[in-house]
Write a protein that holds these residues in place. Structure first.
Motif, PDB file in Angstrom:
ATOM      1  N   GLY A  45     -59.075  21.291  33.451  1.00  0.00           N
ATOM      2  CA  GLY A  45     -58.497  19.939  32.830  1.00  0.00           C
ATOM      3  C   GLY A  45     -57.083  20.011  33.089  1.00  0.00           C
ATOM      4  N   PRO A  46     -56.537  18.649  33.015  1.00  0.00           N
ATOM      5  CA  PRO A  46     -55.051  18.741  33.315  1.00  0.00           C
ATOM      6  C   PRO A  46     -54.092  19.415  32.459  1.00  0.00           C
ATOM      7  CG  PRO A  46     -55.900  16.624  32.212  1.00  0.00           C
ATOM      8  CD  PRO A  46     -57.297  17.685  32.230  1.00  0.00           C
ATOM      9  N   LEU A  47     -52.949  19.642  32.845  1.00  0.00           N
ATOM     10  CA  LEU A  47     -52.005  20.382  32.093  1.00  0.00           C
ATOM     11  C   LEU A  47     -51.553  19.768  30.938  1.00  0.00           C
ATOM     12  CD1 LEU A  47     -49.583  21.620  34.887  1.00  0.00           C
ATOM     13  CD2 LEU A  47     -51.195  22.607  33.914  1.00  0.00           C
ATOM     14  N   PRO A  92     -48.009  24.824  29.666  1.00  0.00           N
ATOM     15  CA  PRO A  92     -46.744  24.873  30.469  1.00  0.00           C
ATOM     16  C   PRO A  92     -46.854  24.825  31.865  1.00  0.00           C
ATOM     17  CG  PRO A  92     -47.035  26.880  29.435  1.00  0.00           C
ATOM     18  CD  PRO A  92     -48.343  26.113  29.066  1.00  0.00           C
ATOM     19  N   GLU A  93     -48.011  25.270  32.425  1.00  0.00           N
ATOM     20  CA  GLU A  93     -48.162  25.420  33.919  1.00  0.00           C
ATOM     21  C   GLU A  93     -49.756  25.756  34.109  1.00  0.00           C
ATOM     22  OE1 GLU A  93     -45.888  28.867  35.188  1.00  0.00           O
ATOM     23  OE2 GLU A  93     -47.019  30.249  33.893  1.00  0.00           O
ATOM     24  N   ALA A  94     -50.048  25.841  35.543  1.00  0.00           N
ATOM     25  CA  ALA A  94     -51.540  26.058  35.840  1.00  0.00           C
ATOM     26  C   ALA A  94     -51.671  27.351  35.512  1.00  0.00           C
ATOM     27  CB  ALA A  94     -51.642  25.333  37.299  1.00  0.00           C
ATOM     28  N   TYR A 136     -56.649  25.332  33.941  1.00  0.00           N
ATOM     29  CA  TYR A 136     -55.518  24.152  33.758  1.00  0.00           C
ATOM     30  C   TYR A 136     -54.972  24.088  35.320  1.00  0.00           C
ATOM     31  CZ  TYR A 136     -54.982  24.054  28.632  1.00  0.00           C
ATOM     32  OH  TYR A 136     -55.484  23.663  27.290  1.00  0.00           O
ATOM     33  N   VAL A 137     -54.932  22.612  35.748  1.00  0.00           N
ATOM     34  CA  VAL A 137     -54.718  22.278  36.995  1.00  0.00           C
ATOM     35  C   VAL A 137     -53.910  20.948  36.792  1.00  0.00           C
ATOM     36  CG1 VAL A 137     -56.732  23.282  38.048  1.00  0.00           C
ATOM     37  CG2 VAL A 137     -56.859  20.828  37.630  1.00  0.00           C
ATOM     38  N   LEU A 138     -53.071  20.583  38.107  1.00  0.00           N
ATOM     39  CA  LEU A 138     -52.323  19.399  38.190  1.00  0.00           C
ATOM     40  C   LEU A 138     -53.173  18.605  38.970  1.00  0.00           C
ATOM     41  CD1 LEU A 138     -49.634  18.084  37.178  1.00  0.00           C
ATOM     42  CD2 LEU A 138     -48.697  19.030  39.167  1.00  0.00           C
TER      43      LEU A 138
END
Length: 1927
Positions: free
Chosen positions: A903-905, A957-959, A980-982
């Motif tokens: 999912g997105p950050l 906060p970050e990937a 978590y990815v961008l």
């Protein structure tokens, strides 16, 4: 002026027998939905309350029409055509062609006998300008744009006949003097306006008059031709407005004159200086009132626009209405036109100031009191559909008042701001108004002015009106007053007809629209049918239409009919239909017909009393209250109709209107309709039937109270007392009755609240199988103690025990379930049958649960506690016992799957977790779900106990990537990790698309598959649909855009912010479809339809659908940005249907049509611009209609297929014919026949093969091909073979005895034959391969513009005209040459005298130039020239050579006037044909023995030069190169010229000389190249080698510029120190048999790759001369001369060579022919084919001339015509060119090439011949060589002649224009003075004979030609010969 669009495909005028439109079936909404808005079109014509009744298509644009009401005829005028149509169905009755004609706007009409014209007349279309009916004289006045606006008087009732010829053809007693003003009536330009009006006769005259208004088209106007001519026939002869005499029965000298009153011109003409400021454009002329009562005034009105030139202050158009008085009554005096002429402006403007001004008048229509006019606000192009337009109405009373006030203001009380005299008009009597003293103006003078008052007048203040209606693109108007409405019909420039209804206050109450002809503007004049005002006639640019003013029948009910607010439609009450008023019986009587103005409230209506009937009660009858607009029904035959043929008697007691009472018997009880199931009543529809029609209807209800208990068994009492009928509840009987007296005397409830009923209560869930006692509470239980039962369903009945008066217990209840939980309904019923339930308004249920079912894990089991289920987990879910402890904890959560995995950050991803023991309830996991250290918030509405959690991820906060943890008192982790990815977005494609939407775009990036929800938003609001996403891309469909502009594209995950990237998508203008073709399809579909338009490069997919009758849509293919091809969809029937296109999944709409605000928004999309006409599938059969065709394998197969006549217009490439699976090649396609042939062998495995023909999707098997012969043939063959075999055995026995001696010789000969055959095959194969390679290289090197050395036109002409037969031509006259001599300077060579200066001494020049000039004018006199030629030809000493010379000199002299030259040639040819026809016509033109035959040769040469250069030149040059290459392939004898390879037997080298090729490296400083590799043969002499070297170096230089072989030296460098000059003869030459042999490469032993140098020689060695001229007694090259003799010589070598017969080498002719065949075929095809872009006009013209001459002389033999054509073109021109290529090209024609060309020319001659070739073994090889090809060539010749015959005939004007262009192209090429001087020598020689012939000729004598000839002689005679001798 009417605006026209040139749209519309031409239709055949024969289609004019217009048929009614096909009946429209009832509309059904189709599926899928996107088609819905488009598929409504078929209903549009009728639904719009208008109906197109008939159409007549015109193949040319229409101009005007006129109606003859008395005769029921319509006259239609179109470009070049007049039609007479029947009024009712527009079928064609008569027609006439009136154009095109040869005309020039700068010339007077040819009807003017004294006028001549210097300007060229061109073929001009005739646009009709006036079409007016004059019923009094039985005439139709027809004026066109040709001949300066010339008019004809045609016969009423037969438009094809001219009634009165004007000017008169036969001279009457006194010749009629015709003036230009009598002929120049209408405007002479297609776009200049003209109006006409036939006026009744003036006093004292017998005939009608014609009022004409015509736009000025003379000098200074935009219509005047742009040339230097100042000659203007319009200004003096054509006034802007005029009244002309139309008395066809009186003095024809007065016809069309202005002179109605003596000395008074009835004209209004603007001065020349004022014409720029007053450009008049006329709209319409009309009379008002049209039929005045006796003595009442009638006026002629002209509606027009006046425009100043652009840039003027007053450049705004002014709309004007001009009035002219007509004589009052039959005896009234006619006034001069200008006396009564007065004009006033019409202004149509809203209240928004000048911006809302509609300034240009488009169309007018006079009603009784109002003048309706359409105005437009000009902007952009005049035909723009979006031009704003408005409808205004002006009162005629206001016009009358304004005119009277203006005349008062001019003569009684001058007011300069009110009125002014038109001083710009020629006939103005004064520049200003002035008061007339002591004059009292009479009313007639106020209306019409007088001779002593100033005139003509212009009112300065315009008459103003505000727009009644606005819409874009209005083009015409027609108005009718109906009832209290004004109905306005408005045509539009897009081909639609709009009908608006205006009420008394001029407000629009309704509007309807119908499409007449999409895209074709409606003409500005529309007229109602004089015989039936229910029809309107209108005209579009290519159609005439008859429109029914209203289609009332589409309205089925009175409410729809009257509510449509259509003035024409009303409700015919007793006929129960919507009709026009006149179509309703007794419509004139009150209340029979209800109009729209009365409103829907006046529609017939009825009320029935009683409205509700108890089924158990008796009723005496029914009272009917009838209201609305109905006539009195008293005395009419009436009945009440209940449907199903059930009727009862009805009666009306007395007459009444408005509200009538009728009585009717109720239908019998046994005919009551049955009650529907689950219903306590039935509704009955009843109609009143009058005179056999149901005129009004109403409903009543029959009810039955006793059915309520059956319909509602669980609420019987409540429903009974709540019913809408009067029903009562009997408690004791437990029944619902309609009569309370039937109840027993016990207290019965009176309201639903008093009913005994179960009170609702909540019961705890009970486990399955347990024993329970369930309490039930009651209300109003008046029957305490009654036996009751508890029912939990049909099978679950338990005893009920009364506890007290309001409670009972259901005892000993045991319920079972195998489900997790089951609900049982609880109800109480009285014991006994049938089941009678106590009311339970709110049903009570008991939940029974089973712990063992539906709880596979601990959390689910223990979680049921919240539902009241007492379960416990112990090796499964069990019921908890009474003593068991409370349940404990469950195992840790087990996570089996998570989704999605990333999912997105920003978070927000809906993460689905599936597994076991995921909590007993939501609170267990409410804060227990984590991804690493990031919380995930569970969603309550999506939580499933123990099995599934759906939570929303928080932001990170970050990937990172981690496991998912669920904590429900114990912790469980997932095996998979959530990441978590961008996501990144990079770019999208395509980045542009149409604003209609539908473009599929792909967005590229990375990690685009993450998360649970993705949105792509266009312009931040509109979603991009049909999303498909992958890791690196997202694909979606773009929505519709509002404007063509760039918009942002936002990619959004989890409804958070946009992923940052500047993505933009550019909305572009939508693709536009402009045309489709063809517009016809077979009903099976599949025909390729080509769609033309713009901006197709944005189209990703497109499909084509057909409304209503179409089958499934078809997919189309985009070819380029302007073309799409679509297979036509199949159709259900033969009809014309609208077509729709779906571009990128969106229905294509024509934006211009949608923009028409005059349509309703939903109607705007209905129209489809394009239609497909579906016609029956084509039908085919074999030639003899047989079903079986027998064919022997191996034989050629050609099929002739007959085609039924159809109108599809199929092209040859649209047919597919197959025999089995083998395609049949189509060769010929005509209207009725198709020829095809099969070139490959057909497989015999099947034995039978179907013959199928395919057109699109249509397949038809027309026959079966049966392979092999019949049994009879086989038997006969076997018998014949047996007999032959027997004879063969006998013959063999005899033969064997004699053949042994010859056997060896035979075998030896056979071997030789086989060797020879093999050798020939090898030679042909090698030769062809080599030649193809060389010719391919040659073709590549050949530059089409510069590579072919064409001679200039002047040199072509001189060589063709003067080959050898003119004294002017000598060998010394050659082309100018650039060849260098030994000194390096070019030798001076003379050119042809005709191309140079006329060399005469200056002293002789003046006289001779004057004489030649006079002689030239004589030669340009047709009579002189013909007499001159005939006189010379009659002289015996005038030889053929002289005749040729004279003809060529005449051609040069008259080259600048080819039209005149052609006329002379034709006249001389007619004389020649007359002479030949008397003898043997087939011999005509066979030779060139007369002047005219040579003239024809020259004429063909001139006319065919461009064809020769552009079409034939290249294949001819390639053939010459190929011949030369092929000859050079083998040995060539330098002395005899004979070669190994040739086409001519006489030039064949009959020896087997072995020659080997040598490649030589040659250097030569010349022709632009330094060194080359040159291929020669080792048997070549050195001169031959030099020629090949020169050809290699100079191949791109014209031959005349080459050095000659004798001018160069050839040097061989044998080594670095040794070199030799190579010559044909030197000291090393070999002597054989006393003759010197010429040196060859082999003689010098020059090796392969030797280095040679060639250079210009210092001194020319002329000792040898040309090799071919050497004495054969002293020299030889390859063969001795005696080798060619029959007797062999003594030497051993010769005797060895002579063992093979020389004829064996004839096969080399075949080898050469084979290699050259392709080039020859290409040449013949080029000669005998017709280019569409450049058809052979001269050939067509001359062949038509020959056919015409043959027809005149009764020569019908086709062979004779064929011979004439062949003698005039192929044999006269092409054979000459084929034999003499040096006439066309600057090349070297060797004797050998000449010999080969003779064979080719002979083949061409044979191909053009029609006599059969009788060939045998003794025939010359020149004829035998091409014997096989001749039949094919003949077919090509015949096809060529047929194609010429089928070309459109050329008029004289077209041919003259073509000849004039040819003259202009080559003007000043020749010195005509030299030619004239040479011709004069013949005139001098035969002076006496010419003089005698001139004096004998009457025409020559009358024009004194002999005296002029004498003058020429006098000028020339003194010194011509002396001057020439000096020169």
């Amino acid at each position: 002026m009417a605006r026209r669009a040139a749209g519309g495909a031409p239709l055949s005028a024969r289609a004019a027998a217009a048929s009614p439109l096909p009946p429209r079936p009832p509309f059904r909404a189709p599926s899928p939905c996107p088609l819905l808005p488009l598929l409504l079109l078929l209903g549009a014509a009728r639904a719009g309350a208008l109906e197109i009744q008939r159409r007549f298509p015109s193949p040319t644009p229409t101009n005007n029409f006129a109606l003859d009401g008395a005769a029921g005829t319509v006259y239609l005028a179109a470009v070049n055509r007049l039609y007479q149509l029947s009024g009712a169905n527009l079928s064609l009755e008569a027609e006439a062609a009136v154009g095109p004609v040869a005309d020039s706007p700068l010339c007077h009409a040819p009807q003017l006998p004294q006028a001549s014209c210097e300007h060229p007349r061109r073929l001009t279309d005739n646009y009709n300008k006036i079409l007016q009916l004059d019923p009094g004289q039985g005439l139709v006045v027809v004026c066109g744009s040709i001949y300066q606006g010339f008019c004809q008087l045609r016969r009423r009732g037969n438009i094809s006949a001219v009634a009165v010829r004007f000017p008169p053809a036969a001279p009457p007693a006194e010749p009629v003097t015709v003036f230009p003003s009598m002929l120049n009536v209408a405007a002479n330009h297609p776009n200049a306006s003209t109006v006409g009006l036939v006026l009744p006769p003036a006093a004292g005259t017998g005939g009608s008059r014609l009022l004409v208004g015509a736009t000025y088209t003379g000098y200074g106007s935009a219509f005047f031709p742009r040339n230097r001519s100042l000659e203007d026939h319009r200004f003096e002869n054509t006034p802007e407005i005029a009244i002309r005499s139309l008395d066809a029965r009186g003095d024809l000298a007065k016809l069309f004159t202005f002179d109605l009153n003596p000395s008074d011109d009835n004209i209004l003409k603007i001065k020349q200086g004022a014409k720029e400021q007053h450009k008049l454009g006329f709209v319409r002329a009309f009379l008002h009132p049209p039929d005045p009562p006796p003595g009442a005034p009638s006026y002629a009105y002209l509606a027009l626009n006046s425009e100043a030139r652009a840039g003027d202050k007053e450049s705004q158009a002014r709309s004007l209405l001009a009035r002219i008085c007509l004589p009052r009554g039959a005896g009234g005096d006619a006034k001069k036109l200008t006396e009564s002429y007065i004009q006033l402006g019409l202004q149509c403007a809203g209240g928004a100031g000048r911006g809302d001004l509609y300034s240009r008048l488009v169309s007018v229509f006079p009603a009784r009191e109002l003048l309706f006019a359409v105005f437009e606000r000009p902007q952009g192009s005049p035909a723009s559909r979006s031009t704003p337009a408005a409808l205004c109405a002006f009162r005629f009373a206001d016009v009358q008042a304004a005119i009277r006030a203006a005349r008062t203001a001019c003569f009684v009380e001058p007011a300069p701001d009110v009125v002014a005299v038109l001083d710009s008009v020629v006939q103005g009597t004064g520049p200003a108004c002035e008061r007339k003293r002591n004059i009292q103006l009479q009313p007639e003078q106020l209306d019409c002015g007088a001779a002593h008052l100033q005139h003509p007048l212009s009112i300065l203040q315009p008459l103003k009106a505000t727009p009644v209606f606005r819409a874009p693109g209005l083009s015409s108007v027609a108005v009718a007053s109906v009832s209290n409405y004004t109905v306005v019909f408005l045509g539009t420039v897009s081909g639609r007809l709009l009908k608006i209804n205006l009420n008394e206050s001029m407000q629009v109450v309704s509007r309807r629209v119908v499409t007449v002809a999409y895209g074709e503007p409606v003409h500005h004049v529309m007229q109602f049918d004089p015989a039936d005002p229910g029809y309107l006639y209108l005209m579009t640019s290519h159609q005439m239409a008859r429109v029914r003013v209203a289609a009332c029948a589409v309205h089925a009910t009175c409410g729809d009919c009257v509510g449509a607010a259509d003035a024409y439609c009303g409700w015919c009450a007793l006929e129960t239909r919507c009709t026009l008023q006149q179509d309703c019986a007794n419509y004139s009587q009150q209340h029979f017909w209800t109009s729209a103005s009365e409103g829907p409230s006046r529609c017939p209506a009825m009320t029935v009393l009683p409205a509700e009937i108890d089924v158990h009660q008796e009723y005496p009858g029914m009272i009917l209250q009838i209201s609305g607009s109905l006539p009195s029904l008293s005395g009419m035959e009436m009945a009440c109709d209940y449907g199903n043929n059930i009727r009862t008697v009805a009666r009306v007691p007395g007459p009444a209107f408005g509200h009538q009472i009728a009585y009717c018997n109720l239908l019998p009880r046994d005919q009551f309709p049955p009650f529907p199931p689950h219903q306590d009543h039935v509704i009955v529809e009843m109609s009143v039937r009058v005179n056999g029609r149901n005129i009004v209807r109403a409903n009543f209800t029959i009810y039955n109270c006793s059915r309520i208990g059956q319909v509602y068994p669980h609420t019987a009492c409540t429903s009974c007392l709540s019913a809408q009928w009067p029903c009562f509840w009997c408690t004791q009987q437990h029944a619902c009755v309609s009569n309370q007296s039937r109840c027993e005397a016990s207290p019965n409830p009176m309201s639903p609240q008093d009913c005994p009923q179960i009170l609702p209560s909540r019961l705890a869930p009970m486990p399955t199988g347990s024993l329970q006692s369930i309490p039930v509470h009651l209300a109003n239980a008046a029957f305490q103690g009654a036996a009751l039962e508890c029912s939990f369903g049909p099978e679950e009945i338990f005893e009920a025990v009364w506890v007290n008066e309001s409670t009972v217990h259901c005892n000993q209840v045991v319920l079972h379930t195998t489900q997790k939980s089951q609900m049982f309904p609880l109800s109480l019923q009285l014991k006994g049958q049938p089941a009678r339930f106590l009311d339970s308004p709110d049903p009570i249920t008991v939940e029974v649960y089973n712990c063992a079912m539906g709880s596979p894990d601990c959390s689910q089991c223990l979680g049921r506690e919240d539902l009241g289920h007492l379960c416990v987990w112990s090796d499964g879910c069990r019921l908890r016992g009474p003593l068991q402890p409370l349940p404990g904890t469950c195992p840790a959560p087990e996570i089996r799957a998570i989704e999605p995995l990333s999912g997105p950050l920003d978070g927000g991803t809906l993460l689905t977790i599936r597994g076991r023991n995921l909590g007993r309830r939501l609170s267990d996991v409410a804060h227990g779900v984590w991804i690493g250290s990031v919380a995930c918030e569970p969603l309550a509405d999506r939580y499933t106990v123990s099995e599934e959690i759906v939570c929303a991820t928080g932001p990170a906060p970050e990937a990172f990537s981690d496991m998912v943890t669920v904590n429900a008192s114990k912790e469980g982790k997932s095996r998979e990790r959530f990441s978590y990815v961008l996501p990144q977005v990079q770019f999208l494609e395509p980045d542009k698309g149409p604003k209609a939407g539908g473009t599929r775009i792909t967005i590229h990036g990375s990690d685009l598959h993450v998360g649970s929800e993705l949105q792509v938003l266009v312009n931040d609001t509109e979603p991009c649909t049909e999303l498909v996403r992958m890791d690196t891309s997202i694909t979606c469909t773009v929505p519709e855009g509002a404007l063509p502009a760039p918009v942002s594209v936002c990619v959004r995950f989890e409804r958070r912010g946009c992923v940052h990237s500047n993505l933009t998508f550019q909305y572009m203008q939508n693709p536009v479809i402009t045309a489709i073709s063809p517009r016809r399809s077979p009903v099976s579909g599949g025909r390729t339809i080509t769609v033309a338009g713009e901006r197709f490069h944005m189209v990703q997919n497109v499909s084509m659908a057909v409304h209503h009758i179409g089958r499934e849509p078809t997919l189309c293919k985009v070819l380029n940005s302007t073309l799409i091809t679509c297979p036509s969809p199949g159709a259900l029937s033969n009809a014309s249907a609208p077509v729709d296109f779906f571009i990128n999944g969106r229905a294509y709409t024509d934006e211009a049509a949608v923009a028409e605000e005059l349509l309703d928004p939903q109607e705007a999309r209905r129209g489809s611009r394009f239609r497909l006409d579906y016609l029956p599938d084509p039908q085919f059969s074999t030639a003899k209609r047989e079903k079986w065709i027998k064919h022997h394998p191996g034989e050629p197969l050609t099929l002739v297929i007959h085609k039924e006549q159809d109108s599809l217009g199929l092209e040859s490439h649209e047919y597919r014919i197959k025999i089995g699976q083998v395609a049949c090649d189509i060769q010929i396609v005509s209207d009725r026949v198709i020829h095809c042939s099969v070139n490959e062998s057909l497989g015999t495995a099947e034995g039978q093969l179907p013959i199928t023909i395919q057109v699109g999707n249509f397949n038809q098997t027309i026959a079966t091909l049966q392979l092999g012969g019949s049994e009879t043939a086989i038997i006969v063959s076997i018998v014949i073979c047996s007999v032959l075999l027997l004879l063969s055995v006998v013959a063999l026995f005899v033969f064997c005895t004699k053949s042994r001696r010859a056997e060896r010789y035979w075998q030896k000969t056979l071997l030789q034959m086989e060797e020879m055959e093999s050798q020939i095959r090898e030679e042909i194969r090698k030769g062809f391969a080599e030649l193809q390679t060389d010719m391919t290289d040659l073709t590549k090197e050949l530059n089409r513009s510069q590579g072919i050395p064409f001679l200039e036109y002047k040199h072509f002409v001189t060589r063709t005209f003067f080959p050898k037969c003119s004294s002017l031509y000598e060998e010394r006259y050659v082309l100018p040459s650039q060849t260098l001599n030994s000194q390096g300077s070019a030798p001076v060579q003379e050119t042809h005298p005709l191309l140079g200066e006329w060399k005469i001494p200056e002293s002789c020049r003046p006289n001779m130039e004057e004489g030649i000039s006079l002689f030239s004018s004589l030669l340009n006199n047709k009579h002189f020239l013909i007499v001159f030629v005939h006189a010379l030809e009659q002289q015996k000493d005038f030889a053929v050579r002289d005749r040729c010379s004279l003809a060529s000199l005449l051609t040069i002299a008259l080259h600048g006037k080819l039209e005149y030259y052609t006329g002379i040639m034709k006249e001389l040819l007619v004389d020649l044909i007359d002479a030949s026809a008397a003898k043997n016509p087939k011999l005509m033109l066979r030779r060139t023995e007369s002047v005219v035959e040579k003239m024809l040769t020259n004429w063909m040469s001139i006319c065919m030069y461009s064809c020769l250069r552009e079409t034939v030149g290249e294949p001819f040059f390639l053939l010459l190169c190929a011949i030369k290459q092929q000859i050079n392939k083998g040995s060539i004898d330098a002395i005899t010229g004979k070669a190994r390879y040739t086409l001519n037997e006489e030039w064949l080298l009959r020896e087997n000389i072995e020659a080997k090729p040598r490649n030589l490296n040659v250097s030569f400083q010349g022709c632009g190249m330094d060194s080359l590799s040159v291929r020669a043969m080792d048997t070549d002499t050195l001169t031959q080698v030099k020629e090949k070297i020169l050809e290699a170096f100079c191949k791109n230089v014209p031959y005349s510029q080459w050095p000659r072989a004798e001018d160069v030296d050839l040097e061989w460098f044998a080594s670095s120190t040794q070199s030799y000059i190579l010559r044909d003869l030197d000291d090393t030459s070999v002597v054989e048999d006393g003759r010197k042999k010429l040196n060859t490469l082999a003689h010098y032993k020059i090796p392969e790759g030797a280095s040679l140098a060639m250079s210009l020689t210092d001194k020319k060695d002329n000792t040898l001369g040309r090799v071919k001229d050497l004495d054969t007694e002293k020299y030889f090259h390859l063969v001795l001369p005696t080798d060619e003799l029959a007797e062999p010589k003594k030497s051993h070598r010769q005797s060895h060579r002579k063992k093979v017969l020389p004829e064996i080498y004839l096969t080399r002719l075949l080898s050469t022919k084979g290699t050259l065949q392709k080039f020859l075929d290409d040449l013949f095809k080029a000669i005998l084919s017709i280019r569409e872009d450049k058809p052979p006009l001269a050939v067509k013209y001359f062949f038509d001339f020959l056919e015409e001459q043959a027809e005149k002389r009764g020569i019908s033999d086709p062979d004779t015509l064929h011979i004439w054509k062949t003698n005039s073109l192929p044999l006269r021109f092409w054979v000459n060119i084929l034999k003499n290529p040096q006439f066309v090209f600057d090349i070297d024609k060797t004797d050998h090439i000449d010999a080969c060309l003779s064979v080719i020319a002979q083949a061409f001659i044979d191909a053009c011949s029609i006599s059969d070739l009788q060939l045998g073994k003794d025939s010359p090889t020149n004829k035998l060589l091409y014997a096989k090809e001749i039949p094919e060539y003949r077919k090509i010749v015949q096809r060529y002649y047929k194609q010429i015959h089928d070309m459109t005939p050329l008029s004289e004007q077209e041919m003259n224009a073509h000849l004039a262009e040819e003259s202009r192209k080559y003007q000043n090429e020749f010195n005509t003075n030299v030619a004239m001087a040479e011709i004069y020598k013949y005139a001098k020689r035969y002076r006496t004979q010419i003089m005698t012939a001139l004096e004998a000729n009457p025409t020559a004598r009358r024009t004194q030609l002999q005296h002029k000839f004498e003058q020429v002689v006098a000028l020339m005679e003194d010194n011509i010969y002396e001057c020439y001798s000096e020169a």
